[in-house]
Design a protein around this motif. Structure first.
Motif, PDB file in Angstrom:
ATOM      1  N   LEU A  80       0.844  -1.191   0.000  1.00  0.00           N
ATOM      2  CA  LEU A  80       0.000   0.000   0.000  1.00  0.00           C
ATOM      3  C   LEU A  80       0.886   1.250   0.000  1.00  0.00           C
ATOM      4  O   LEU A  80       1.880   1.329   0.725  1.00  0.00           O
ATOM      5  N   GLY A  81       0.548   2.211  -0.877  1.00  0.00           N
ATOM      6  CA  GLY A  81       1.321   3.445  -0.941  1.00  0.00           C
ATOM      7  C   GLY A  81       2.546   3.364  -1.814  1.00  0.00           C
ATOM      8  O   GLY A  81       3.364   4.286  -1.820  1.00  0.00           O
ATOM      9  N   ARG A  82       2.682   2.285  -2.570  1.00  0.00           N
ATOM     10  CA  ARG A  82       3.817   2.148  -3.472  1.00  0.00           C
ATOM     11  C   ARG A  82       3.376   2.304  -4.922  1.00  0.00           C
ATOM     12  O   ARG A  82       2.190   2.224  -5.251  1.00  0.00           O
ATOM     13  N   ALA A  83       4.345   2.544  -5.812  1.00  0.00           N
ATOM     14  CA  ALA A  83       4.087   2.687  -7.238  1.00  0.00           C
ATOM     15  C   ALA A  83       5.032   1.753  -7.992  1.00  0.00           C
ATOM     16  O   ALA A  83       6.087   1.368  -7.477  1.00  0.00           O
ATOM     17  N   LYS A  84       4.648   1.397  -9.215  1.00  0.00           N
ATOM     18  CA  LYS A  84       5.480   0.505 -10.021  1.00  0.00           C
ATOM     19  C   LYS A  84       5.356   0.891 -11.494  1.00  0.00           C
ATOM     20  O   LYS A  84       4.260   1.149 -11.991  1.00  0.00           O
ATOM     21  N   TYR A  85       6.495   0.924 -12.159  1.00  0.00           N
ATOM     22  CA  TYR A  85       6.518   1.122 -13.613  1.00  0.00           C
ATOM     23  C   TYR A  85       6.288  -0.233 -14.269  1.00  0.00           C
ATOM     24  O   TYR A  85       6.915  -1.234 -13.905  1.00  0.00           O
ATOM     25  N   THR A  86       5.363  -0.280 -15.246  1.00  0.00           N
ATOM     26  CA  THR A  86       5.029  -1.543 -15.877  1.00  0.00           C
ATOM     27  C   THR A  86       4.564  -1.291 -17.309  1.00  0.00           C
ATOM     28  O   THR A  86       4.643  -0.160 -17.804  1.00  0.00           O
ATOM     29  N   MET A  87       4.092  -2.327 -17.947  1.00  0.00           N
ATOM     30  CA  MET A  87       3.638  -2.219 -19.336  1.00  0.00           C
ATOM     31  C   MET A  87       2.413  -3.081 -19.571  1.00  0.00           C
ATOM     32  O   MET A  87       2.221  -4.105 -18.886  1.00  0.00           O
ATOM     33  N   MET A  88       1.606  -2.673 -20.529  1.00  0.00           N
ATOM     34  CA  MET A  88       0.563  -3.519 -21.075  1.00  0.00           C
ATOM     35  C   MET A  88       1.061  -4.015 -22.421  1.00  0.00           C
ATOM     36  O   MET A  88       1.422  -3.207 -23.287  1.00  0.00           O
ATOM     37  N   CYS A  89       1.118  -5.329 -22.581  1.00  0.00           N
ATOM     38  CA  CYS A  89       1.602  -5.915 -23.822  1.00  0.00           C
ATOM     39  C   CYS A  89       0.483  -6.676 -24.534  1.00  0.00           C
ATOM     40  O   CYS A  89      -0.462  -7.165 -23.903  1.00  0.00           O
ATOM     41  N   ALA A  90       0.624  -6.783 -25.844  1.00  0.00           N
ATOM     42  CA  ALA A  90      -0.272  -7.600 -26.646  1.00  0.00           C
ATOM     43  C   ALA A  90       0.118  -9.067 -26.483  1.00  0.00           C
ATOM     44  O   ALA A  90       1.196  -9.377 -25.968  1.00  0.00           O
ATOM     45  N   PRO A  91      -0.728  -9.992 -26.926  1.00  0.00           N
ATOM     46  CA  PRO A  91      -0.370 -11.412 -26.829  1.00  0.00           C
ATOM     47  C   PRO A  91       0.960 -11.755 -27.498  1.00  0.00           C
ATOM     48  O   PRO A  91       1.641 -12.694 -27.076  1.00  0.00           O
ATOM     49  N   ASP A  92       1.352 -10.987 -28.534  1.00  0.00           N
ATOM     50  CA  ASP A  92       2.630 -11.271 -29.208  1.00  0.00           C
ATOM     51  C   ASP A  92       3.822 -10.614 -28.525  1.00  0.00           C
ATOM     52  O   ASP A  92       4.946 -10.700 -29.008  1.00  0.00           O
ATOM     53  N   GLY A  93       3.607  -9.957 -27.395  1.00  0.00           N
ATOM     54  CA  GLY A  93       4.681  -9.329 -26.639  1.00  0.00           C
ATOM     55  C   GLY A  93       4.932  -7.873 -26.970  1.00  0.00           C
ATOM     56  O   GLY A  93       5.718  -7.209 -26.289  1.00  0.00           O
ATOM     57  N   GLY A  94       4.276  -7.332 -28.012  1.00  0.00           N
ATOM     58  CA  GLY A  94       4.443  -5.929 -28.358  1.00  0.00           C
ATOM     59  C   GLY A  94       3.855  -5.017 -27.298  1.00  0.00           C
ATOM     60  O   GLY A  94       2.858  -5.351 -26.654  1.00  0.00           O
ATOM     61  N   VAL A  95       4.469  -3.863 -27.105  1.00  0.00           N
ATOM     62  CA  VAL A  95       4.052  -2.930 -26.046  1.00  0.00           C
ATOM     63  C   VAL A  95       2.875  -2.084 -26.523  1.00  0.00           C
ATOM     64  O   VAL A  95       2.979  -1.362 -27.522  1.00  0.00           O
ATOM     65  N   LEU A  96       1.760  -2.146 -25.799  1.00  0.00           N
ATOM     66  CA  LEU A  96       0.599  -1.304 -26.089  1.00  0.00           C
ATOM     67  C   LEU A  96       0.682   0.019 -25.343  1.00  0.00           C
ATOM     68  O   LEU A  96       0.141   1.020 -25.803  1.00  0.00           O
ATOM     69  N   ASP A  97       1.321   0.034 -24.186  1.00  0.00           N
ATOM     70  CA  ASP A  97       1.583   1.284 -23.464  1.00  0.00           C
ATOM     71  C   ASP A  97       2.495   0.967 -22.287  1.00  0.00           C
ATOM     72  O   ASP A  97       2.529  -0.161 -21.787  1.00  0.00           O
ATOM     73  N   ASP A  98       3.267   1.975 -21.877  1.00  0.00           N
ATOM     74  CA  ASP A  98       3.994   1.856 -20.614  1.00  0.00           C
ATOM     75  C   ASP A  98       3.254   2.702 -19.598  1.00  0.00           C
ATOM     76  O   ASP A  98       2.713   3.767 -19.911  1.00  0.00           O
ATOM     77  N   LEU A  99       3.205   2.224 -18.370  1.00  0.00           N
ATOM     78  CA  LEU A  99       2.297   2.737 -17.356  1.00  0.00           C
ATOM     79  C   LEU A  99       3.012   2.868 -16.014  1.00  0.00           C
ATOM     80  O   LEU A  99       4.002   2.189 -15.761  1.00  0.00           O
ATOM     81  N   VAL A 100       2.471   3.726 -15.165  1.00  0.00           N
ATOM     82  CA  VAL A 100       2.837   3.710 -13.749  1.00  0.00           C
ATOM     83  C   VAL A 100       1.570   3.388 -12.975  1.00  0.00           C
ATOM     84  O   VAL A 100       0.520   4.006 -13.195  1.00  0.00           O
ATOM     85  N   VAL A 101       1.665   2.392 -12.090  1.00  0.00           N
ATOM     86  CA  VAL A 101       0.516   1.953 -11.300  1.00  0.00           C
ATOM     87  C   VAL A 101       0.777   2.292  -9.839  1.00  0.00           C
ATOM     88  O   VAL A 101       1.856   1.983  -9.307  1.00  0.00           O
ATOM     89  N   TYR A 102      -0.191   2.917  -9.192  1.00  0.00           N
ATOM     90  CA  TYR A 102      -0.110   3.311  -7.789  1.00  0.00           C
ATOM     91  C   TYR A 102      -1.133   2.509  -6.997  1.00  0.00           C
ATOM     92  O   TYR A 102      -2.304   2.426  -7.394  1.00  0.00           O
TER      93      TYR A 102
END
Length: 377
Positions: A80-102
């Protein structure tokens, strides 16, 4: 579709900003000079309007498990109270967006998406939650939230003064963590120690109708420390020096986290612990992790006078095109030409000399490890 305006639009106009269309929003490109704004962040502090970024609220009993399935990071392991840099990828592994999740609560996460991808990310998140029959919903709250960033070595003191002078809630904050702050005037803010400049800094999520008061408060409390309002141009040069990718340049559906040198954000499970389970893109990404990649994102530096720009061809010793520049400019901090580019992995070793076709003329640059600039700890 009509152009969207930030809640701070009137503030930008009053300050004489040059406004441009950016991902459907009219945003400040600069207020005075790009280089002066860049140096203000490196030496003191800069104030940015990031209200074009998408704020997507994910809530529900299965919110953590749903994000585990939808994204490449292991979100359920976040405290709780932490953030993480991550990505949403397509089934083929391509990046749909890079995100920060809190993680705002045990059953409530805020996903911050790039402006151009916000609608697609929101729809894809909900589709993935539903496909996995998980109890989680996505609400797009972008237009009710303003995002204001204070970035630079003086940022902690400025944000503390914005709270009335007490640094008790600000100084102990760890990088990639967030807390609720009460600013002067009784304004509530969710403050995260995150940013996109390579400097220490804070991003303040506030109600849109309080944005003008928060902006003016930051300008007032930061004046003595040298804070300057900064636009998109300075943000781009700062993030490039820091080796941070920009979606649509270094990242796209045609690239994978491993090609971008960001394989560390893909979690297959805890070492020595239980497997984290399935997630969209897992099979393709696991294969890439084992087999390696044919192209790699690298840093390039040069001593010439003509900068490598987005889309310029990277060539080998025989002037055959082997790659492409994704971002490039003269570095205000380092005083040399810098660029990021995709090249064959065989040419990714630091010290390798490549050419860049700059308007029909070969300019030599050498491969270096990213980032170009890193602040003192």
């Amino acid at each position: 579709m009509s152009t969207l305006h930030s809640p701070l639009h009137d503030q930008h106009v009053a300050l004489g900003a040059s406004l441009v269309d950016f991902a459907g929003w009219e945003m400040p490109l600069r207020y005075g000079g790009d280089v002066a704004e860049h140096h203000a962040v490196r030496r003191a502090a800069g104030l940015f309007d990031l209200s074009h970024m998408g704020e997507l609220m994910v809530r529900g009993a299965d919110a953590a498990a749903a994000l585990d399935y939808a994204l490449v990071g292991h979100m359920s392991r976040m405290a709780l109270g932490r953030a993480k840099y991550t990505m949403m990828c397509a089934p083929d592994g391509g990046v749909l967006d890079d995100l920060v999740v809190y993680r705002r609560d045990w059953d409530h996460f805020m996903v911050v998406a790039n402006a151009a991808n916000r609608v697609q990310v929101a729809a894809e998140l909900q589709a993935r939650f539903d496909a996995a029959a998980l109890d989680a919903t996505v609400e797009d709250e972008t237009q009710s939230i303003a995002l204001i960033a204070v970035q630079g070595p003086a940022s902690a003191g400025i944000v503390a003064r914005m709270c009335g002078g007490g640094a008790g809630d600000v100084d102990p904050m760890r990088y990639y963590s967030g807390v609720n702050l009460l600013l002067e005037g009784g304004i509530h803010a969710y403050a995260a120690r995150t940013g996109y400049t390579g400097e220490d800094g804070f991003e303040l999520f506030v109600a849109a109708d309080t944005a003008g008061d928060v902006w003016r408060l930051a300008l007032r409390e930061g004046a003595a420390a040298g804070l300057e309002p900064c636009g998109l141009a300075a943000r781009d040069s700062l993030r490039l020096e820091a080796g941070m990718p920009l979606y649509g340049h270094e990242l796209s559906h045609d690239t994978t986290p491993f090609e971008a040198g960001l394989g560390r954000v893909v979690s297959f499970g805890v070492s020595g612990g239980p497997d984290r389970g399935d997630f969209v893109g897992r099979e393709a990404l696991a294969r890439l992790s084992e087999e390696g990649v044919a192209k790699t994102l690298v840093g390039l530096v040069g001593d010439g006078r003509r900068a490598a720009r987005t889309g310029y061809a990277v060539t080998d010793g025989d002037d055959n095109q082997v790659g492409i520049v994704t971002s490039g400019l003269p570095s205000p901090t380092l005083g040399q030409l810098i660029a990021m580019a995709y090249v064959p992995t065989a040419l990714a070793e630091p010290g390798t000399v490549v050419g860049v076709d700059v308007r029909g003329r070969r300019e030599e640059m050498r491969v270096v490890a990213l980032p170009f600039y890193q602040r003192d700890a």
